[in-house]
Design a protein around this motif. Structure first.
Motif, PDB file in Angstrom:
ATOM      1  N   TYR A 134       0.286  -1.681   0.229  1.00 16.60           N
ATOM      2  CA  TYR A 134       0.205  -0.160  -0.144  1.00 16.60           C
ATOM      3  C   TYR A 134       1.046   1.664  -0.113  1.00 16.60           C
ATOM      4  O   TYR A 134       2.121   1.321   0.227  1.00 16.60           O
ATOM      5  CB  TYR A 134      -0.919  -0.070   1.269  1.00 16.60           C
ATOM      6  N   GLU A 144      10.396 -13.060   5.537  1.00 18.09           N
ATOM      7  CA  GLU A 144       8.732 -13.889   5.578  1.00 18.09           C
ATOM      8  C   GLU A 144       8.430 -12.658   7.048  1.00 18.09           C
ATOM      9  O   GLU A 144       6.989 -12.096   6.656  1.00 18.09           O
ATOM     10  CB  GLU A 144       8.710 -15.168   5.628  1.00 18.09           C
ATOM     11  N   ILE A 145       9.129 -12.982   7.877  1.00 14.14           N
ATOM     12  CA  ILE A 145       8.406 -12.628   9.300  1.00 14.14           C
ATOM     13  C   ILE A 145       8.496 -10.811   9.114  1.00 14.14           C
ATOM     14  O   ILE A 145       7.206 -10.345   9.859  1.00 14.14           O
ATOM     15  CB  ILE A 145       9.116 -12.851  10.706  1.00 14.14           C
ATOM     16  N   ASP A 162       6.110 -10.065   7.094  1.00 10.63           N
ATOM     17  CA  ASP A 162       4.040  -9.815   7.599  1.00 10.63           C
ATOM     18  C   ASP A 162       3.215  -8.961   8.472  1.00 10.63           C
ATOM     19  O   ASP A 162       2.887  -8.574   8.641  1.00 10.63           O
ATOM     20  CB  ASP A 162       3.326 -11.919   8.083  1.00 10.63           C
ATOM     21  N   ILE A 163       4.534  -8.643   8.989  1.00 12.30           N
ATOM     22  CA  ILE A 163       4.273  -7.378  10.026  1.00 12.30           C
ATOM     23  C   ILE A 163       4.606  -6.487   9.898  1.00 12.30           C
ATOM     24  O   ILE A 163       3.670  -5.365   9.835  1.00 12.30           O
ATOM     25  CB  ILE A 163       6.091  -7.577  10.715  1.00 12.30           C
ATOM     26  N   ARG A 166       0.821  -6.014   8.183  1.00  8.29           N
ATOM     27  CA  ARG A 166      -0.268  -5.985   9.496  1.00  8.29           C
ATOM     28  C   ARG A 166       0.263  -4.405  10.332  1.00  8.29           C
ATOM     29  O   ARG A 166      -0.846  -4.017   9.977  1.00  8.29           O
ATOM     30  CB  ARG A 166       0.400  -6.816  11.031  1.00  8.29           C
ATOM     31  N   GLU A 172      -2.388  -2.811   7.765  1.00  8.38           N
ATOM     32  CA  GLU A 172      -3.114  -2.627   7.976  1.00  8.38           C
ATOM     33  C   GLU A 172      -3.751  -1.308   9.217  1.00  8.38           C
ATOM     34  O   GLU A 172      -4.683  -0.645   9.524  1.00  8.38           O
ATOM     35  CB  GLU A 172      -3.402  -4.203   8.636  1.00  8.38           C
ATOM     36  N   LEU A 173      -2.824  -1.681  10.069  1.00 11.00           N
ATOM     37  CA  LEU A 173      -3.356  -0.858  11.249  1.00 11.00           C
ATOM     38  C   LEU A 173      -2.663   1.349  10.855  1.00 11.00           C
ATOM     39  O   LEU A 173      -4.262   1.439  11.684  1.00 11.00           O
ATOM     40  CB  LEU A 173      -2.406  -0.496  11.857  1.00 11.00           C
ATOM     41  N   ARG A 232      -3.964   2.148   7.581  1.00 13.81           N
ATOM     42  CA  ARG A 232      -5.414   2.625   6.520  1.00 13.81           C
ATOM     43  C   ARG A 232      -6.244   2.899   8.259  1.00 13.81           C
ATOM     44  O   ARG A 232      -6.932   3.337   7.914  1.00 13.81           O
ATOM     45  CB  ARG A 232      -5.336   1.283   6.017  1.00 13.81           C
ATOM     46  N   SER A 273      -4.669 -11.625  11.886  1.00  9.75           N
ATOM     47  CA  SER A 273      -5.379 -10.500  12.562  1.00  9.75           C
ATOM     48  C   SER A 273      -6.480 -11.128  13.517  1.00  9.75           C
ATOM     49  O   SER A 273      -7.147 -10.477  13.974  1.00  9.75           O
ATOM     50  CB  SER A 273      -6.004  -8.883  11.685  1.00  9.75           C
ATOM     51  N   TYR A 284       3.946 -13.390  14.863  1.00 10.38           N
ATOM     52  CA  TYR A 284       4.996 -13.201  13.548  1.00 10.38           C
ATOM     53  C   TYR A 284       6.261 -14.432  13.381  1.00 10.38           C
ATOM     54  O   TYR A 284       6.450 -15.406  12.417  1.00 10.38           O
ATOM     55  CB  TYR A 284       4.791 -11.972  11.919  1.00 10.38           C
ATOM     56  N   PRO A 285       6.882 -14.307  14.273  1.00  7.61           N
ATOM     57  CA  PRO A 285       8.189 -15.216  13.959  1.00  7.61           C
ATOM     58  C   PRO A 285       7.780 -16.899  14.622  1.00  7.61           C
ATOM     59  O   PRO A 285       7.987 -17.716  13.996  1.00  7.61           O
ATOM     60  CB  PRO A 285       9.263 -14.826  15.404  1.00  7.61           C
ATOM     61  N   THR A 324       5.690 -17.823  11.353  1.00 11.99           N
ATOM     62  CA  THR A 324       7.081 -18.867  10.537  1.00 11.99           C
ATOM     63  C   THR A 324       7.778 -19.788  10.991  1.00 11.99           C
ATOM     64  O   THR A 324       7.590 -20.699  10.244  1.00 11.99           O
ATOM     65  CB  THR A 324       7.755 -17.705  10.578  1.00 11.99           C
ATOM     66  N   LYS A 361      -3.530 -14.256   3.827  1.00 19.46           N
ATOM     67  CA  LYS A 361      -3.035 -15.658   4.418  1.00 19.46           C
ATOM     68  C   LYS A 361      -3.128 -16.432   5.382  1.00 19.46           C
ATOM     69  O   LYS A 361      -3.156 -16.090   6.295  1.00 19.46           O
ATOM     70  CB  LYS A 361      -1.335 -15.304   5.105  1.00 19.46           C
TER      71      LYS A 361
END
Lengths: 196, 108
Positions: free
Chosen positions: A12, A43-44, A47-48, A51, A54-55, A57, B31, B50-51, B54, B76
């Motif tokens: 975004y 990857e971690i 993912d963070i 999130r 999202e927060l 937005r 979430s 998250y860690p 994974t 996901k």
């Protein structure tokens, strides 16, 4: 009036105040450092990021279109600092790096003059790279031995590319935790010797 | 002995167990998991999840699929693998045993 920066977070696009951007960047860097030893660090982190996006937005409305420093601080407090995360996980990043095995010599590309050999040695022993450079120069002038040694080291030492390698290169900065650990180790060796 | 460290170790195991439990009921995205864990007060900062997710995925306990969402980018969705289900069943048993043992000792 303030300058804003445009960033891409989790796919975004956000307009974010300059000071808020500085704070966010620092935070992301710290997280990256914290997960550097993790197998799937990228990857971690993504993912963070997803999130956080999202927060962020949720904080925007048609009448408020720019992310402020306050927003960044609030999102960081929800996600947690690397220290909070480590505490809650029951593992500490500092512990991961504290073992002696994590101190290795690399070539330092950030402070290099020629190939980063002197800079890497400087980072390893925590001395000014220029001093090592002068020693090499003296060896070269004294008969060329310096060139041979330099070339061998250049081939043998890998370049510190990732954040994890750069931490390994410098070893662990002195902190209370390390001092406590080394005192404990010292104490154990002494008690063992006393028993013998 | 370090009280904070002991507490952290206790929480760590429980948190992993709770994550698997939440996902076992139905597949969900991060979430949703966070919301449940926060309501149950087993998690304080979201970054912890998250860690762990994974690592559980890398250990073969979880898998995920991407699902389109109306409110944003694809998400996901995590679900337990057959291995994860077995793992969770084991944890369920050992949790019951633990609670029983601790109760027995505390109530003496």
């Amino acid at each position: 009036m303030k300058i804003t920066v445009s960033i891409n977070l989790g796919g975004y696009s956000f307009n974010i105040d300059e000071d808020a951007y500085g704070e966010l960047k620092r935070y992301m860097k710290n997280l990256e450092l914290n997960f550097a030893t993790e197998e799937s660090a990228s990857e971690i982190l993504s993912d963070i990021e997803a999130r956080m996006s999202e927060l962020f937005r949720a904080k925007l409305t048609p009448y408020k279109q720019v992310i402020t420093l306050e927003d960044v601080r609030s999102v960081i407090s929800v996600m947690g600092t690397p220290e909070d995360i480590s505490d809650e996980e029951g593992t500490s990043a500092r512990e991961k790096f504290a073992s002696a095995g994590y101190h290795r010599m690399y070539r330092d590309p950030d402070r290099r003059i020629i190939g980063g050999v002197c800079a890497g040695m400087g980072a390893y022993w925590n001395i000014e790279p220029l001093i090592i450079w002068i020693i090499f120069l003296a060896l070269i002038l004294a008969g060329g031995l310096g060139i041979v040694v330099y070339l061998i080291l250049y081939v043998v030492l890998p370049e510190a590319k990732t954040t994890a390698q750069k931490i390994e290169m410098k070893g662990e900065p002195v902190n209370i935790h390390n001092i406590k650990e080394s005192v404990k180790k010292e104490f154990n060796t002494v008690t063992r010797k006393m028993k013998l | 002995m370090d009280l904070e460290n002991t507490k952290a170790q206790m929480r760590k195991g429980i948190l992993e167990y709770c994550i698997l439990s939440v996902i076992s009921r139905n597949s969900c995205y991060a979430s949703d998991i966070i919301k449940e864990l926060k309501e149950a007060k087993v998690i304080v900062v979201e970054g912890t999840l998250y860690p762990l997710l994974t690592r559980q995925k890398n250990a073969g306990l979880l898998s995920y699929r991407w699902e389109e969402s109306q409110q944003g980018p694809p998400r996901k969705y995590y679900e337990l693998t057959p291995e994860g289900k077995e793992y969770l069943a084991d944890l369920d048993n050992s949790w019951d045993e633990l609670v029983e043992s601790v109760d027995l000792i505390r109530k003496r």
